[in-house]
Scaffold this active site. Sequence first.
Site, short mmCIF file in Angstrom:
data_model
loop_
_atom_site.label_atom_id
_atom_site.label_comp_id
_atom_site.label_asym_id
_atom_site.label_seq_id
_atom_site.Cartn_x
_atom_site.Cartn_y
_atom_site.Cartn_z
CB SER A 9 -5.03 -28.55 16.59
OG SER A 9 -3.74 -29.11 16.78
CG HIS A 34 -4.22 -25.66 13.34
ND1 HIS A 34 -3.92 -24.42 12.83
CD2 HIS A 34 -3.37 -25.84 14.38
CE1 HIS A 34 -2.95 -23.86 13.54
NE2 HIS A 34 -2.58 -24.72 14.49
CG ASP A 36 -0.38 -27.40 15.75
OD1 ASP A 36 -0.24 -26.18 15.56
OD2 ASP A 36 -1.41 -27.91 16.24
CG MET A 38 5.28 -28.36 17.35
SD MET A 38 4.74 -28.72 19.01
CE MET A 38 3.03 -28.18 18.94
CG HIS A 68 0.92 -23.04 14.02
ND1 HIS A 68 0.37 -23.20 15.27
CD2 HIS A 68 1.92 -22.13 14.17
CE1 HIS A 68 1.01 -22.42 16.13
NE2 HIS A 68 1.95 -21.77 15.50
CG MET A 70 4.77 -23.56 16.46
SD MET A 70 3.67 -24.54 17.48
CE MET A 70 2.83 -25.51 16.22
CG MET A 139 0.60 -18.75 19.31
SD MET A 139 -0.11 -20.23 18.57
CE MET A 139 -0.05 -21.41 19.91
N GLY A 144 3.82 -25.23 21.65
CA GLY A 144 4.61 -26.43 21.93
C GLY A 144 3.78 -27.64 22.33
CG PHE A 145 3.65 -29.06 25.12
CD1 PHE A 145 4.17 -30.34 24.91
CD2 PHE A 145 4.52 -28.04 25.46
CE1 PHE A 145 5.54 -30.58 25.05
CE2 PHE A 145 5.88 -28.26 25.59
CZ PHE A 145 6.39 -29.55 25.39
N GLY A 146 -0.41 -29.32 23.16
CA GLY A 146 -1.86 -29.22 23.23
C GLY A 146 -2.29 -29.31 24.69
N GLY A 147 -3.56 -29.03 24.91
CA GLY A 147 -4.14 -29.27 26.24
C GLY A 147 -3.83 -28.23 27.29
CG ASP A 177 -3.26 -22.71 17.83
OD1 ASP A 177 -3.81 -23.58 18.52
OD2 ASP A 177 -2.26 -22.91 17.10
N GLY A 179 -6.34 -23.69 23.80
CA GLY A 179 -7.34 -23.70 24.88
C GLY A 179 -8.73 -23.31 24.44
CB SER A 200 -7.21 -31.05 24.12
OG SER A 200 -7.18 -29.68 24.47
#
Length: 230
Positions: A9, A34, A36, A38, A68, A70, A139, A144-147, A177, A179, A200
């Site tokens: 990603s 990937h 993303d 948003m 992807h 969102m 998911m 909304g956020f990485g990490g 997708d 973690g 990440s």
Amino acid sequence: MAEYVIAPSILSADFAKLGEECDKVLAAGANFIHFDVMDNHYVPNLTIGPLVCKALREHGITAPIDVHLMVSPVDRIVGDFAKAGATYITFHPEASEHIDRTLQLIQAEGCKAGLVFNPATPLSYLDHVIDRIDMILLMSVNPGFGGQSFIPSALNKLKQTQAIIKASGREIRLEIDGGVKVDNIAEIAAAGADTFVSGSGIFSKGQESDPNRYDSIIRQMREELAKAGR
Ligand code: DX5
Ligand code: ZN
């Protein structure tokens, strides 16, 4: 069964060097990019759009680009991404007023289509559209956020989804997708995923001085995947 696909990603990549970052992860053995998208409406963050997708194609990226979405509404932006070179376009069913129409639209534009399920979104959205689906994206974090950390209930949901795919008799990619890291990818594969998004986990911060860091992370992921037996 589909072969394993690693899809970094780029949300966690260095945006100032995006083309180069994509080149490097692909040279290191990644399969898809990937992407993303948003909109600060469907999710509380704002990222990249079709112009950036087009720029990556013009830069020379030939690997599949896995967009992807969102965003809400969905339909208006589909054609722009198709023209910009998207390969897959996936969207969240809650974000579309007419799910079947959006799937048709994506395929009519020449792209592969998929639905994305948040951790609490029921799989029943698949009931009447499975014949139109090329990819199911589960998911394992809230979008909304990485990490963020992997939500373990996704493992059970993967097993249920794999059974639905099997029963359909169709070739549908099962993507996960959120973690995903070297240390949990084998367990996730064993639960049924064949396509692994990692942001990440691949574009790790603090190791920029190591020119081979992507090769080493992706090699470790492949070694872990080999343990899962495909
Ligand atoms: C989150 C995005 C993910 C994100 C994953 O809404 O859909 O693709 O980049 O990031 P990691 O792998 O860091 O959880
Ligand atoms: Zn994503």
